[in-house]
Design a protein around this motif. Structure first.
Motif, PDB file in Angstrom:
ATOM      1  N   ASP A  79       0.832  -1.202   0.000  1.00 21.41           N
ATOM      2  CA  ASP A  79       0.000   0.000   0.000  1.00 21.41           C
ATOM      3  C   ASP A  79       0.866   1.250   0.000  1.00 21.41           C
ATOM      4  O   ASP A  79       0.420   2.321  -0.420  1.00 21.41           O
ATOM      5  CB  ASP A  79      -0.899   0.013   1.233  1.00 21.41           C
ATOM      6  N   GLY A 116      -2.341   5.845  -6.596  1.00 23.30           N
ATOM      7  CA  GLY A 116      -3.020   5.783  -5.311  1.00 23.30           C
ATOM      8  C   GLY A 116      -2.184   5.232  -4.176  1.00 23.30           C
ATOM      9  O   GLY A 116      -2.567   5.330  -3.013  1.00 23.30           O
ATOM     10  N   LYS A 117      -1.029   4.643  -4.491  1.00 22.86           N
ATOM     11  CA  LYS A 117      -0.146   4.146  -3.439  1.00 22.86           C
ATOM     12  C   LYS A 117       0.582   5.324  -2.798  1.00 22.86           C
ATOM     13  O   LYS A 117       0.742   6.381  -3.400  1.00 22.86           O
ATOM     14  CB  LYS A 117       0.881   3.163  -4.011  1.00 22.86           C
ATOM     15  N   HIS A 192     -11.209   4.516  -0.048  1.00 26.50           N
ATOM     16  CA  HIS A 192     -11.554   5.217  -1.292  1.00 26.50           C
ATOM     17  C   HIS A 192     -10.685   4.807  -2.490  1.00 26.50           C
ATOM     18  O   HIS A 192     -10.790   5.413  -3.557  1.00 26.50           O
ATOM     19  CB  HIS A 192     -11.429   6.731  -1.079  1.00 26.50           C
ATOM     20  N   MET A 193      -9.851   3.803  -2.328  1.00 28.85           N
ATOM     21  CA  MET A 193      -8.925   3.422  -3.396  1.00 28.85           C
ATOM     22  C   MET A 193      -9.630   3.067  -4.696  1.00 28.85           C
ATOM     23  O   MET A 193      -9.147   3.398  -5.780  1.00 28.85           O
ATOM     24  CB  MET A 193      -8.046   2.255  -2.946  1.00 28.85           C
ATOM     25  N   ALA A 194     -10.774   2.435  -4.611  1.00 30.59           N
ATOM     26  CA  ALA A 194     -11.478   2.007  -5.829  1.00 30.59           C
ATOM     27  C   ALA A 194     -11.965   3.179  -6.660  1.00 30.59           C
ATOM     28  O   ALA A 194     -12.190   3.039  -7.864  1.00 30.59           O
ATOM     29  CB  ALA A 194     -12.661   1.116  -5.451  1.00 30.59           C
ATOM     30  N   SER A 195     -12.087   4.361  -6.057  1.00 26.91           N
ATOM     31  CA  SER A 195     -12.596   5.520  -6.790  1.00 26.91           C
ATOM     32  C   SER A 195     -11.480   6.491  -7.166  1.00 26.91           C
ATOM     33  O   SER A 195     -11.760   7.639  -7.528  1.00 26.91           O
ATOM     34  CB  SER A 195     -13.657   6.246  -5.966  1.00 26.91           C
ATOM     35  N   TYR A 196     -10.221   6.052  -7.108  1.00 27.59           N
ATOM     36  CA  TYR A 196      -9.111   6.944  -7.471  1.00 27.59           C
ATOM     37  C   TYR A 196      -9.311   7.425  -8.914  1.00 27.59           C
ATOM     38  O   TYR A 196      -9.592   6.625  -9.808  1.00 27.59           O
ATOM     39  CB  TYR A 196      -7.768   6.222  -7.351  1.00 27.59           C
TER      40      TYR A 196
END
Length: 199
Positions: A79, A116-117, A192-196
């Motif tokens: 991550d 996103g990382k 919220h990672m899926a919506s980056y």
């Protein structure tokens, strides 16, 4: 959550490793899975600019005879990553530069695999040039759509002899703050990672 630290110094237990371990301490205490990988002094070649990773789009470098693909998989599974280097002629070591060039490009041409990382650069210096090395690492993070947390200063530590960065209390406090900032940011971002915004 998982954080990967990569030591670009050929000194396994030198100043760079000390700074990296200090930054990892708060993350470990917060429950993160931590891993420190020794890269400096190991076999890794520079990018040959062949473009095969862009052509094949399989998330790998076509040259599979060194550490690159193994380290890239660890970077993709993490991550957050902390890339550490001593200052060699105002820049990172050759091994870390090879990793940045190749892993960064594979990730870039395969749809932004690092987006996103969290990314942090850490530099140990004997005297000067550390901000340039710090910038060089951060350039890869920023063009990869990664998140770069701030700290109380640039993530630098000073000491010439092996282990002497231990005397730089300001740097060690900065590393601990960096670890805490990474923990906070990681927890804030995770839901919220899926919506980056990829595009």
């Amino acid at each position: 959550m998982k954080v990967l630290a990569i030591n670009g110094s050929p000194r396994k237990n030198g100043n760079t490793a000390l700074l990296l371990n200090t930054a990892l301490e708060p993350l470990k205490q917060a429950g993160w899975e931590t891993e420190l990988v020794q890269l400096g002094g190991k076999k890794i070649q520079g990018c040959r600019g062949c473009g095969k990773c862009a052509e094949l789009k399989n998330g790998r470098c076509v040259f599979d005879n060194d550490l690159l693909n193994e380290l890239l998989q660890k970077m993709l599974a993490a991550d957050a990553m902390i890339l550490g280097t001593p200052c060699y002629f105002t820049d990172m070591t050759a091994e870390l530069k090879a990793l940045v060039d190749r892993a960064g490009y594979v990730a870039y041409v395969n749809g932004g695999l690092f987006q996103g990382k969290i990314g942090a650069a850490v530099v140990a210096a004997g005297r000067a040039g550390a901000t340039h090395a710090y910038d060089s690492i951060n350039h890869m993070f920023l063009m990869s759509k990664m998140l770069v947390p701030g700290s109380t200063y640039w993530n630098l530590g000073y000491g010439h002899a092996e282990g002497s960065v231990q005397q730089d209390s300001f740097a060690l406090d900065n590393m601990r703050q960096l670890g805490r900032a990474m923990d906070w940011l990681g927890k804030a971002v995770a839901p919220h990672m899926a919506s980056y915004p990829a595009e």
